[in-house]
Design a protein around this motif. Structure first.
Motif, PDB file in Angstrom:
ATOM      1  N   GLY A 179       0.815  -1.209   0.000  1.00  0.00           N
ATOM      2  CA  GLY A 179       0.000   0.000   0.000  1.00  0.00           C
ATOM      3  C   GLY A 179       0.849   1.261   0.000  1.00  0.00           C
ATOM      4  O   GLY A 179       0.523   2.248  -0.660  1.00  0.00           O
ATOM      5  N   GLY A 180       1.970   1.212   0.733  1.00  0.00           N
ATOM      6  CA  GLY A 180       2.882   2.355   0.744  1.00  0.00           C
ATOM      7  C   GLY A 180       3.466   2.627  -0.629  1.00  0.00           C
ATOM      8  O   GLY A 180       3.633   3.780  -1.027  1.00  0.00           O
ATOM      9  N   LEU A 181       3.756   1.569  -1.362  1.00  0.00           N
ATOM     10  CA  LEU A 181       4.272   1.748  -2.723  1.00  0.00           C
ATOM     11  C   LEU A 181       3.208   2.339  -3.637  1.00  0.00           C
ATOM     12  O   LEU A 181       3.491   3.218  -4.446  1.00  0.00           O
ATOM     13  CB  LEU A 181       4.788   0.418  -3.278  1.00  0.00           C
ATOM     14  N   TRP A 182       1.971   1.854  -3.493  1.00  0.00           N
ATOM     15  CA  TRP A 182       0.878   2.423  -4.289  1.00  0.00           C
ATOM     16  C   TRP A 182       0.720   3.903  -3.953  1.00  0.00           C
ATOM     17  O   TRP A 182       0.552   4.732  -4.852  1.00  0.00           O
ATOM     18  CB  TRP A 182      -0.439   1.693  -4.036  1.00  0.00           C
ATOM     19  N   ARG A 183       0.776   4.255  -2.655  1.00  0.00           N
ATOM     20  CA  ARG A 183       0.658   5.662  -2.257  1.00  0.00           C
ATOM     21  C   ARG A 183       1.793   6.487  -2.848  1.00  0.00           C
ATOM     22  O   ARG A 183       1.574   7.587  -3.344  1.00  0.00           O
ATOM     23  CB  ARG A 183       0.653   5.798  -0.728  1.00  0.00           C
ATOM     24  N   ALA A 184       3.008   5.952  -2.788  1.00  0.00           N
ATOM     25  CA  ALA A 184       4.160   6.671  -3.328  1.00  0.00           C
ATOM     26  C   ALA A 184       4.012   6.917  -4.830  1.00  0.00           C
ATOM     27  O   ALA A 184       4.510   7.909  -5.348  1.00  0.00           O
ATOM     28  CB  ALA A 184       5.441   5.897  -3.037  1.00  0.00           C
ATOM     29  N   MET A 185       3.311   6.011  -5.498  1.00  0.00           N
ATOM     30  CA  MET A 185       3.070   6.163  -6.935  1.00  0.00           C
ATOM     31  C   MET A 185       1.870   7.068  -7.203  1.00  0.00           C
ATOM     32  O   MET A 185       1.569   7.376  -8.349  1.00  0.00           O
ATOM     33  CB  MET A 185       2.847   4.788  -7.581  1.00  0.00           C
ATOM     34  N   GLY A 186       1.145   7.472  -6.140  1.00  0.00           N
ATOM     35  CA  GLY A 186      -0.020   8.335  -6.301  1.00  0.00           C
ATOM     36  C   GLY A 186      -1.280   7.603  -6.688  1.00  0.00           C
ATOM     37  O   GLY A 186      -2.248   8.217  -7.130  1.00  0.00           O
ATOM     38  N   ALA A 208       3.153  10.539   3.955  1.00  0.00           N
ATOM     39  CA  ALA A 208       4.438  11.139   4.318  1.00  0.00           C
ATOM     40  C   ALA A 208       5.292  10.208   5.168  1.00  0.00           C
ATOM     41  O   ALA A 208       6.517  10.308   5.166  1.00  0.00           O
ATOM     42  CB  ALA A 208       4.208  12.450   5.053  1.00  0.00           C
ATOM     43  N   SER A 209       4.666   9.290   5.893  1.00  0.00           N
ATOM     44  CA  SER A 209       5.431   8.413   6.775  1.00  0.00           C
ATOM     45  C   SER A 209       5.654   7.025   6.183  1.00  0.00           C
ATOM     46  O   SER A 209       6.040   6.106   6.886  1.00  0.00           O
ATOM     47  CB  SER A 209       4.718   8.282   8.120  1.00  0.00           C
TER      48      SER A 209
END
Length: 131
Positions: free
Chosen positions: A81-88, A103-104
């Protein structure tokens, strides 16, 4: 028939040599002779290498493979999920408030990977023993 030796993958991961991790771990992942725990360890190592080399889509694909093979490693859902968030890609990131936590991500990911790695050390017969 003899199983594939995961040592080159493990050595590359220990050295954090991302190019070697990607190549050596692919041999384990793609081999029908690899044990399930070795394949999962290789997928985790390669996913991390892909993430560090700026290939989040490939890292996500490896995390998908891990979660399919070992659903008990649910901490990796947060990493993915963090990777998906980082990709927007918020719709794939999952969880309420995903945007506010973006951000975290790197701190969370580090903790999740450490906990999942500890679980991997307890892999037996392709299954994770919960503690």
């Amino acid at each position: 028939s003899p199983k594939i030796d995961p040592a080159p993958c493990t050595a590359a991961a220990t050295a954090r040599d991302d190019d070697r991790v990607i190549a050596a771990c692919a041999a384990v992942i793609d081999s029908e002779k690899a044990t399930a725990p070795d394949r999962i360890r290789a997928l985790i190592a390669r996913a991390g290498a892909y993430d560090r080399t700026g290939e989040p889509d490939r890292a996500i694909a490896d995390y998908d493979g891990i979660l399919k093979a070992a659903p008990a490693l649910s901490d990796l859902l947060h990493v993915r999920g963090g990777l998906w968030r980082a990709m927007g890609v918020w719709s794939r990131a999952g969880g309420a408030g995903a945007a506010t936590r973006a951000a975290s991500v790197s701190v969370e990911v580090a903790g999740m990977v450490v906990r999942s790695a500890a679980r991997l050390l307890r892999l037996t017969s392709g299954e994770v023993t919960e503690t």
